[in-house]
Design an enzyme around this catalytic site. Structure first.
Site, PDB file in Angstrom:
ATOM      1  N   GLN A 275      11.941  -4.476  -0.191  1.00 55.43           N
ATOM      2  CA  GLN A 275      12.302  -3.738   1.034  1.00 55.43           C
ATOM      3  C   GLN A 275      13.385  -2.683   0.761  1.00 55.43           C
ATOM      4  OE1 GLN A 275      13.017  -7.469   2.233  1.00 55.43           O
ATOM      5  NE2 GLN A 275      10.984  -7.841   3.011  1.00 55.43           N
TER       6      GLN A 275
ATOM      7  N   ASP B 243       8.924   0.603  -0.047  1.00 54.17           N
ATOM      8  CA  ASP B 243       7.837   1.451  -0.553  1.00 54.17           C
ATOM      9  C   ASP B 243       8.364   2.685  -1.291  1.00 54.17           C
ATOM     10  OD1 ASP B 243       5.824  -0.241   0.600  1.00 54.17           O
ATOM     11  OD2 ASP B 243       6.293   0.643   2.548  1.00 54.17           O
TER      12      ASP B 243
ATOM     13  N   GLY C  80       5.400  -6.290  -1.077  1.00 54.93           N
ATOM     14  CA  GLY C  80       4.749  -6.290  -2.391  1.00 54.93           C
ATOM     15  C   GLY C  80       5.160  -5.091  -3.216  1.00 54.93           C
ATOM     16  N   HIS C  81       4.840  -5.157  -4.486  1.00 56.17           N
ATOM     17  CA  HIS C  81       5.063  -4.021  -5.371  1.00 56.17           C
ATOM     18  C   HIS C  81       3.742  -3.684  -6.049  1.00 56.17           C
ATOM     19  CE1 HIS C  81       9.283  -4.490  -4.864  1.00 56.17           C
ATOM     20  NE2 HIS C  81       9.347  -5.642  -5.483  1.00 56.17           N
TER      21      HIS C  81
ATOM     22  N   LYS D  91       9.747   0.719  -6.203  1.00 54.43           N
ATOM     23  CA  LYS D  91      10.589  -0.219  -6.961  1.00 54.43           C
ATOM     24  C   LYS D  91       9.793  -0.919  -8.061  1.00 54.43           C
ATOM     25  CE  LYS D  91      11.921  -2.258  -3.176  1.00 54.43           C
ATOM     26  NZ  LYS D  91      11.485  -1.245  -2.203  1.00 54.43           N
TER      27      LYS D  91
HETATM   28  P1  GDP Z   1       7.977  -0.702  -3.527  1.00 54.76           P
HETATM   29  O1  GDP Z   1       7.661  -1.298  -2.209  1.00 54.76           O
HETATM   30  O2  GDP Z   1       9.254   0.067  -3.524  1.00 54.76           O
HETATM   31  O3  GDP Z   1       7.921  -1.667  -4.651  1.00 54.76           O
HETATM   32  O4  GDP Z   1       6.853   0.365  -3.782  1.00 54.76           O
HETATM   33  P2  GDP Z   1       5.625   0.200  -4.747  1.00 54.76           P
HETATM   34  O5  GDP Z   1       6.101  -0.249  -6.098  1.00 54.76           O
HETATM   35  O6  GDP Z   1       4.584  -0.572  -4.075  1.00 54.76           O
HETATM   36  O7  GDP Z   1       5.204   1.724  -4.929  1.00 54.76           O
HETATM   37  C1  GDP Z   1       4.486   2.430  -3.992  1.00 54.76           C
HETATM   38  C2  GDP Z   1       3.405   3.235  -4.669  1.00 54.76           C
HETATM   39  O8  GDP Z   1       3.937   4.396  -5.251  1.00 54.76           O
HETATM   40  C3  GDP Z   1       2.647   2.526  -5.772  1.00 54.76           C
HETATM   41  O9  GDP Z   1       1.280   2.767  -5.607  1.00 54.76           O
HETATM   42  C4  GDP Z   1       3.164   3.182  -7.052  1.00 54.76           C
HETATM   43  O10 GDP Z   1       2.222   3.178  -8.099  1.00 54.76           O
HETATM   44  C5  GDP Z   1       3.425   4.574  -6.573  1.00 54.76           C
HETATM   45  N1  GDP Z   1       4.443   5.347  -7.281  1.00 54.76           N
HETATM   46  C6  GDP Z   1       5.629   4.907  -7.785  1.00 54.76           C
HETATM   47  N2  GDP Z   1       6.328   5.960  -8.289  1.00 54.76           N
HETATM   48  C7  GDP Z   1       5.568   7.062  -8.116  1.00 54.76           C
HETATM   49  C8  GDP Z   1       5.765   8.456  -8.402  1.00 54.76           C
HETATM   50  O11 GDP Z   1       6.783   8.901  -8.903  1.00 54.76           O
HETATM   51  N3  GDP Z   1       4.763   9.303  -8.012  1.00 54.76           N
HETATM   52  C9  GDP Z   1       3.614   8.875  -7.416  1.00 54.76           C
HETATM   53  N4  GDP Z   1       2.691   9.767  -7.094  1.00 54.76           N
HETATM   54  N5  GDP Z   1       3.415   7.569  -7.134  1.00 54.76           N
HETATM   55  C10 GDP Z   1       4.378   6.684  -7.470  1.00 54.76           C
END
Ligand code: GDP
Length: 423
Positions: A224, A15, A42-43, A18
């Site tokens: 992850q 989370d 998920g992403h 990525k």
């Molecule tokens: P992953 O599990 O690492 O792939 O995380 P996700 O891609 O699901 O990202 C988690 C959430 O953070 C998503 O809703 C993204 O849109 C959001 N997000 C990503 N980068 C940023 C950021 O720099 N600032 C904010 N506020 N949200 C972000």
């Protein structure tokens, strides 16, 4: 020389954002490859006021020139994958996808075992997502696994399923659970999935090798994060497939180790954690709410509040070492705006001894207390590196020095344009 191969991995507990960074880097990639995990991770992509949730399909899906690959290291639930493909089609997006014939298939008995196992794990559990991930991984090692290619070969599939079904039904029953579907039901359902996915299933190992030899740009997308890696993370509070960067070679079948590779580690400016394990920089519940709400740290599918805490550089240091990070993408910096002070954990105090590297021992980790460096907060952020307040630059440069890795991407919001790239 600019690397043609890039690997993106999480440096914390997942989370970290990525999805956004992979989507950004995918803009000039020929292939985006998932190499581990399954639909337990998920992403989320936020592009032009639309939000896309991805479970199995790689984050390059929004670029028509980019081929999305589900590598052999991914654990595939065909039902989930078909629903995801259908969802993109409904939105007018044609999925340019290839699935490894060597990828293992999550079967209904794996999900039934996960269900029956919950309650057996207690405080040493990993916080299973109940999607059959651990049981399918165990089957792979037991050599009872069904692979995507098997679904296209009815005779072989039947032969393998007889063995796998009998074995797994026994496990479900021994755990006090019940398997609701018959052998025949599973066989016909999964043959049908194979037919629906036939045009996507191929020898991705060979195709990726040929692309690699031809100098194509390949982006490997991890799911992850470091502390969930079954070998290097906080075992047993871990997931079932390796998620550190070197696994990109194993989970795709491309020998990328003899070439320059850019390895981008995703570091969120604070930490969140889903599930059980020690969490050394965790904020107490009465302080966690502000950060959790600002960062929207709630489970994507479950809506459950995530545990949150301060950035832990002991954790990041380990990710730099084990994944061989060449650079860091620091995300969600905007979420820390407005906090009067920002804490960063630089070391642990374990029985009065200062420890700067992640211990393997769970007892040591359980006893660890965070040692913090405190930074003054900031009230706004610029949109270029030069216009960032000096307190933010000090914070970023401190991280770089502590973990010996450059922060080359800074993310200030969920959108593509809310990003600073440092050359
Ligand atoms: P992953 O599990 O690492 O792939 O995380 P996700 O891609 O699901 O990202 C988690 C959430 O953070 C998503 O809703 C993204 O849109 C959001 N997000 C990503 N980068 C940023 C950021 O720099 N600032 C904010 N506020 N949200 C972000």
């Amino acid at each position: 020389m600019q690397a043609k191969i890039t690997v993106v991995v999480g440096a914390q507990w997942g989370d970290e954002g990525k999805g956004k960074i992979t989507d950004l880097l995918a803009a000039d990639s020929d292939y985006v490859v998932r190499f581990q995990g399954g639909n337990n991770a998920g992403h989320t992509l936020a592009v032009s006021d639309k939000t896309y949730k991805l479970h199995l399909i790689p984050s390059g899906v929004l670029y028509p020139q980019c081929i999305s690959v589900i590598g052999n290291g991914v654990l595939v639930d065909p039902k989930v994958l078909l629903a995801e493909i259908a969802e993109f089609k409904t939105q007018g997006i044609e999925v340019n996808l290839k699935i490894s014939e060597r990828a293992h298939v999550i079967m209904p008995y794996h999900i039934a075992i996960d269900g029956a196992l919950s309650g057996h794990q207690g405080q040493l559990g990993a916080g299973s997502t109940n999607r059959g991930i651990a049981p399918v991984s165990a089957d792979k090692v037991y050599r009872h696994g069904i692979r995507m290619g098997d679904l296209l070969d009815k005779e072989l599939f039947k032969e393998k399923l007889v063995k796998a079904y009998t074995f797994n039904k026994g496990i479900v029953q021994s755990l006090g659970g019940q398997l609701d579907c018959s052998f025949e039901d599973i066989y016909s359902e999964y043959v049908a999935y194979g037919e629906q996915l036939r045009s996507y299933i191929t020898d991705t190992e060979l195709e990726l090798y040929q692309a690699f030899k031809a100098g194509k740009k390949i982006l490997f997308e991890g799911a992850q994060g470091m502390s969930l890696d079954p070998d290097h993370g906080m075992y047993p509070h871990t997931t079932s497939t390796n998620n550190v960067a070197p696994y990109a070679a194993v989970g795709s079948g491309v020998g990328i180790l003899n070439t320059p590779v850019r390895v981008v580690g995703l570091v969120k400016a604070y930490v969140s954690r889903v599930g059980i394990s020690p969490f050394i920089t965790e904020l107490p519940e009465n302080e966690a709410n502000v950060l959790r709400d600002k960062g929207n740290e709630y489970g994507t599918t479950t809506g459950r509040p995530r545990r949150v805490g301060w950035l832990d550089l002991v954790q990041v240091r380990q990710a730099v070492r084990v994944s061989g990070l060449t650079d860091i993408a620091l995300t969600k910096l905007d979420i820390l705006t407005g906090f009067p002070e920002i804490k960063v954990c630089t070391a642990y105090d374990i029985d009065g001894v200062q420890v700067t590297e992640m211990p393997a021992s769970l007892s040591k980790i359980r006893k660890a207390k965070p040692m913090y460096k405190i930074f003054p907060g900031w009230d706004n952020l610029g949109s270029t590196y030069d216009t960032l307040p000096s307190s933010v630059k000090n914070y970023i440069e401190f991280i770089e020095k502590e973990v010996e890795c450059r922060v080359s991407i800074i993310s200030l919001g969920p959108k593509r344009e809310q990003t600073i790239i440092r050359n």
